[in-house]
Structures are given as structure tokens and as C-alpha cells.
Design a protein around this motif. Structure first.
Motif, PDB file in Angstrom:
ATOM      1  N   ALA A  54      -8.626  13.453  -6.661  1.00  0.00           N
ATOM      2  CA  ALA A  54      -8.279  14.314  -7.795  1.00  0.00           C
ATOM      3  C   ALA A  54      -6.915  13.972  -8.389  1.00  0.00           C
ATOM      4  N   PRO A  55      -5.834  13.888  -7.579  1.00  0.00           N
ATOM      5  CA  PRO A  55      -4.540  13.556  -8.186  1.00  0.00           C
ATOM      6  C   PRO A  55      -4.491  12.148  -8.770  1.00  0.00           C
ATOM      7  N   ALA A  56      -5.187  11.193  -8.166  1.00  0.00           N
ATOM      8  CA  ALA A  56      -5.204   9.834  -8.727  1.00  0.00           C
ATOM      9  C   ALA A  56      -5.903   9.818 -10.076  1.00  0.00           C
ATOM     10  N   ARG A  57      -6.966  10.621 -10.226  1.00  0.00           N
ATOM     11  CA  ARG A  57      -7.648  10.693 -11.518  1.00  0.00           C
ATOM     12  C   ARG A  57      -6.765  11.338 -12.575  1.00  0.00           C
ATOM     13  N   VAL A  58      -5.977  12.338 -12.182  1.00  0.00           N
ATOM     14  CA  VAL A  58      -5.023  12.928 -13.117  1.00  0.00           C
ATOM     15  C   VAL A  58      -4.006  11.876 -13.563  1.00  0.00           C
ATOM     16  N   ALA A  59      -3.484  11.101 -12.606  1.00  0.00           N
ATOM     17  CA  ALA A  59      -2.513  10.060 -12.941  1.00  0.00           C
ATOM     18  C   ALA A  59      -3.111   9.043 -13.905  1.00  0.00           C
ATOM     19  N   VAL A  60      -4.333   8.619 -13.653  1.00  0.00           N
ATOM     20  CA  VAL A  60      -4.992   7.657 -14.543  1.00  0.00           C
ATOM     21  C   VAL A  60      -5.168   8.250 -15.932  1.00  0.00           C
ATOM     22  N   ASP A  61      -5.558   9.517 -15.981  1.00  0.00           N
ATOM     23  CA  ASP A  61      -5.751  10.185 -17.273  1.00  0.00           C
ATOM     24  C   ASP A  61      -4.449  10.198 -18.065  1.00  0.00           C
ATOM     25  N   GLN A  62      -3.338  10.426 -17.402  1.00  0.00           N
ATOM     26  CA  GLN A  62      -2.049  10.425 -18.075  1.00  0.00           C
ATOM     27  C   GLN A  62      -1.604   9.018 -18.460  1.00  0.00           C
ATOM     28  N   LEU A  63      -1.750   8.082 -17.533  1.00  0.00           N
ATOM     29  CA  LEU A  63      -1.225   6.742 -17.739  1.00  0.00           C
ATOM     30  C   LEU A  63      -1.959   5.973 -18.836  1.00  0.00           C
ATOM     31  N   ARG A  64      -3.242   6.229 -19.010  1.00  0.00           N
ATOM     32  CA  ARG A  64      -3.975   5.499 -20.042  1.00  0.00           C
ATOM     33  C   ARG A  64      -3.479   5.857 -21.436  1.00  0.00           C
ATOM     34  N   LEU A  65      -2.839   7.046 -21.578  1.00  0.00           N
ATOM     35  CA  LEU A  65      -2.255   7.449 -22.854  1.00  0.00           C
ATOM     36  C   LEU A  65      -0.770   7.127 -22.942  1.00  0.00           C
ATOM     37  N   THR A  66      -0.079   7.233 -21.797  1.00  0.00           N
ATOM     38  CA  THR A  66       1.353   6.938 -21.781  1.00  0.00           C
ATOM     39  C   THR A  66       1.619   5.481 -22.145  1.00  0.00           C
ATOM     40  N   GLU A  86       1.829  16.756  -6.983  1.00  0.00           N
ATOM     41  CA  GLU A  86       2.722  16.396  -8.084  1.00  0.00           C
ATOM     42  C   GLU A  86       3.573  15.176  -7.734  1.00  0.00           C
ATOM     43  N   THR A  87       3.992  15.085  -6.473  1.00  0.00           N
ATOM     44  CA  THR A  87       4.806  13.942  -6.041  1.00  0.00           C
ATOM     45  C   THR A  87       3.998  12.658  -6.090  1.00  0.00           C
ATOM     46  N   PHE A  88       2.763  12.729  -5.634  1.00  0.00           N
ATOM     47  CA  PHE A  88       1.882  11.556  -5.645  1.00  0.00           C
ATOM     48  C   PHE A  88       1.617  11.094  -7.073  1.00  0.00           C
ATOM     49  N   ILE A  89       1.308  12.030  -7.958  1.00  0.00           N
ATOM     50  CA  ILE A  89       1.064  11.682  -9.359  1.00  0.00           C
ATOM     51  C   ILE A  89       2.312  11.044  -9.967  1.00  0.00           C
ATOM     52  N   ALA A  90       3.468  11.634  -9.698  1.00  0.00           N
ATOM     53  CA  ALA A  90       4.717  11.084 -10.222  1.00  0.00           C
ATOM     54  C   ALA A  90       4.985   9.689  -9.673  1.00  0.00           C
ATOM     55  N   THR A  91       4.637   9.460  -8.405  1.00  0.00           N
ATOM     56  CA  THR A  91       4.818   8.143  -7.797  1.00  0.00           C
ATOM     57  C   THR A  91       3.963   7.098  -8.505  1.00  0.00           C
ATOM     58  N   LEU A  92       2.716   7.429  -8.760  1.00  0.00           N
ATOM     59  CA  LEU A  92       1.837   6.491  -9.466  1.00  0.00           C
ATOM     60  C   LEU A  92       2.348   6.226 -10.875  1.00  0.00           C
ATOM     61  N   ARG A  93       2.846   7.252 -11.543  1.00  0.00           N
ATOM     62  CA  ARG A  93       3.369   7.078 -12.893  1.00  0.00           C
ATOM     63  C   ARG A  93       4.606   6.191 -12.882  1.00  0.00           C
ATOM     64  N   ASP A  94       5.474   6.364 -11.899  1.00  0.00           N
ATOM     65  CA  ASP A  94       6.678   5.536 -11.810  1.00  0.00           C
ATOM     66  C   ASP A  94       6.321   4.073 -11.537  1.00  0.00           C
ATOM     67  N   ILE A  95       5.393   3.850 -10.618  1.00  0.00           N
ATOM     68  CA  ILE A  95       4.977   2.476 -10.310  1.00  0.00           C
ATOM     69  C   ILE A  95       4.385   1.814 -11.549  1.00  0.00           C
ATOM     70  N   ALA A 123       0.826  -1.207   0.000  1.00  0.00           N
ATOM     71  CA  ALA A 123       0.000   0.000   0.000  1.00  0.00           C
ATOM     72  C   ALA A 123       0.859   1.257   0.000  1.00  0.00           C
ATOM     73  N   LEU A 124       0.351   2.309  -0.644  1.00  0.00           N
ATOM     74  CA  LEU A 124       0.973   3.622  -0.527  1.00  0.00           C
ATOM     75  C   LEU A 124       0.436   4.280   0.740  1.00  0.00           C
ATOM     76  N   ARG A 125       1.317   4.524   1.696  1.00  0.00           N
ATOM     77  CA  ARG A 125       0.917   5.027   3.020  1.00  0.00           C
ATOM     78  C   ARG A 125       1.027   6.538   3.136  1.00  0.00           C
ATOM     79  N   TYR A 126       1.873   7.135   2.337  1.00  0.00           N
ATOM     80  CA  TYR A 126       2.022   8.592   2.348  1.00  0.00           C
ATOM     81  C   TYR A 126       1.509   9.104   1.008  1.00  0.00           C
ATOM     82  N   THR A 127       0.405   9.838   1.053  1.00  0.00           N
ATOM     83  CA  THR A 127      -0.245  10.280  -0.168  1.00  0.00           C
ATOM     84  C   THR A 127      -0.602  11.761  -0.013  1.00  0.00           C
TER      85      THR A 127
END
Length: 261
Positions: free
Chosen positions: A119-131, A87-96, A65-69
Motif C-alpha cells: 500500500a505505501p509503495a503504491r502511494v509513493a508511485v502514484d505521487q512520483l509519476r506526477l512529481t 509516511e517515513t517509507f513513502i518519504a524515503t522512496l520519494r527522496d531516493i 536494498a531497503l531493509r527497514y520498511t
């Protein structure tokens, strides 16, 4: 038994990639104040428990689990809150996700138990589905919104809830040894955001970090709510194992990956 990835060695993990559609579950928790009566790990403990139970039913592995978000809205007023930047959280999800793709996984489901991550998790998903288009299917679900009855139970005593009856009941069921019900005398605190126009951090809306009526919580209600969450997530995971894009690859194959760096 749940399949907990961090407890396995790489040969077992290599075999798991070829099962259940190459799906991974990633619990998203938080480390933040939860009133005077609940542990700061509340969201993490819940995300882990629901994911582990769904894994037990489906065989899909669960990541650490991600404990610090993202908990910035709780401010430093009450000790125990530690937050990442959005931004750190989004970058963490993208790296994982990038490492999941590089090591052969095909699907990643984020299972969130903390409102501030939405909100940041949805941004990460929006980016990752295209990346990683065509390589990784990415999704986000919230344990508190897996179905409408769960959400209604969550918000029964407060719309802008925190450490309320529902969350307290869940902890009374999952970890009663960590709950201090004796501290709840005069600790119920109403939701003051019903008619507000602007968005406010918790220090401007709550006297003690609570929003709702945790004094009403019972372990029996927590057990029923948790079981409903597990049932709903298990159904979602079963669907995620076999789900493909609505249109076949011939309609989108060859699209360039989008790099957000």
C-alpha cells in the motif's frame, strides 16, 4: 555477473546511466519476524537475490536494498521486527527517486518482496509519476505476483501467508544455513482470516508468527519457484528498458510537476 551499484565507483556508474534506458532496480525488503525458523531478513534476502539474478541476465544495475520498511502489522510480540512508519517509507522512496532524477537516471523499478510494503509503495508511485512526469518512469512489481502460477504457489497453504511453505522453500534453496527446520514440530499454523471482516495484526491471527505450513517446504520446490521468479522479473525488466508512455509527449508535455511537500 549482476551489476551491484554499491560496489562501483562514480565513473562506472556514470557510464551505466546511458545504458538500458537509464533503468535502476530497487529491492524492497523488510526486517521482521518470520516464525521460529526463518531469519528476520527473509524478505530482503529474497528481493536482493531475485534482483541480482535479473541484473545478471540484463545488465541493469541494482541499488542497495531497503531493509527497514513497513512491518507494523507484525507488532512487537516477537523480537526482531523493526518498522518504519508508512509516511517515513513513502518519504524515503520519494527522496531516493528525487536523487535518481537529479543524477540522470530515467527509470526506476521497485521490486518488492514484503506484503506490508504494497500500500505505501503504491502511494509513493502514484505521487512520483506526477512529481517527475517526463523525467522519471516509475513502477512497482511484487516478486510473489510476477505471474499467476507464482501467486498460486505462494498461497497454496495460506491466503494470508507468512513464513509458510513457499517462503521456507525459497530460503531452503537460497540460504539453507539460515533455516531451522528442527524448530517446526507443531509449528504449522492455519490461516484464521478466511471469513473475517476486519483487518488484524499478526499477533491476533497467529500463535507463533507463522501462517501456513512451513513443515511441507523442500529446497527443490524453492529452487523451482525462485527460477520462475527470476524468469518473470527478467522479462519485466527487459520490457521496462524500452517502454515509453502509451501516448507520445505532444499529448502531455508541459504538464506541471506536482509537489507533495
Amino acid at each position: 555477473m549482476p551489476v551491484i551499484l554499491e560496489n562501483l565507483a562514480w565513473p562506472e556508474i556514470a557510464e551505466l546511466r546511458e545504458k538500458n534506458g537509464g533503468l535502476l532496480l530497487l529491492p524492497l525488503g523488510a526486517t521482521e519476524q518470520h516464525g521460529p525458523h526463518l531469519p528476520v531478513a527473509m524478505d530482503t534476502l529474497l528481493a536482493e537475490a531475485v534482483c541480482h539474478a535479473a541484473s545478471d541476465a540484463t545488465g541493469v544495475p541494482v541499488m542497495s536494498a531497503l531493509r527497514y520498511t513497513v512491518s507494523q502489522g507484525h507488532t512487537p510480540k516477537w523480537p526482531g521486527t523493526f518498522s518504519l512508519r508508512h509516511e517515513t517509507f513513502i518519504a524515503t522512496l520519494r527522496d531516493i527517486a528525487a536523487w535518481a532524477v537529479a543524477s540522470g537516471w530515467k527509470r526506476l523499478l521497485l521490486v518488492n518482496a514484503h506484503f506490508g510494503n504494497d500500500a505505501p509503495a503504491r502511494v509513493a508511485v502514484d505521487q512520483l509519476r506526477l512529481t517527475h512526469i517526463g523525467k522519471l518512469q516509475i513502477g512497482l512489481v511484487h516478486v510473489f505476483k510476477l505471474d499467476e502460477p507464482i501467486w498460486q504457489e505462494y498461497t497454496r497453504d495460506a491466503a494470508d501467508l507468512h513464513a509458510n511453505a513457499a517462503e521456507t522453500a525459497l530460503m531452503l534453496h537460497l540460504h539453507p544455513e539460515l533455516v531451522h527446520m528442527d524448530r517446526l514440530t507443531n509449528s504449522d499454523d492455519p490461516d484464521r482470516t478466511g471469513s473475517t471482516v476486519f483487518s488484524y495484526p499478526v499477533a491476533q491471527t497467529s500463535l507463533n508468527g507463522v501462517t501456513g505450513s512451513p513443515s511441507l517446504a523442500t529446497a527443490l520446490e524453492g529452487k523451482a519457484l525462485f527460477e520462475r521468479m527470476v524468469s518473470a522479473l527478467t522479462k519485466t525488466v527487459a520490457a521496462a528498458i524500452i517502454e515509453d508512455p502509451p501516448l507520445p509527449a505532444e499529448h502531455w508535455e508541459g504538464l506541471p510537476e506536482v509537489d507533495y511537500e
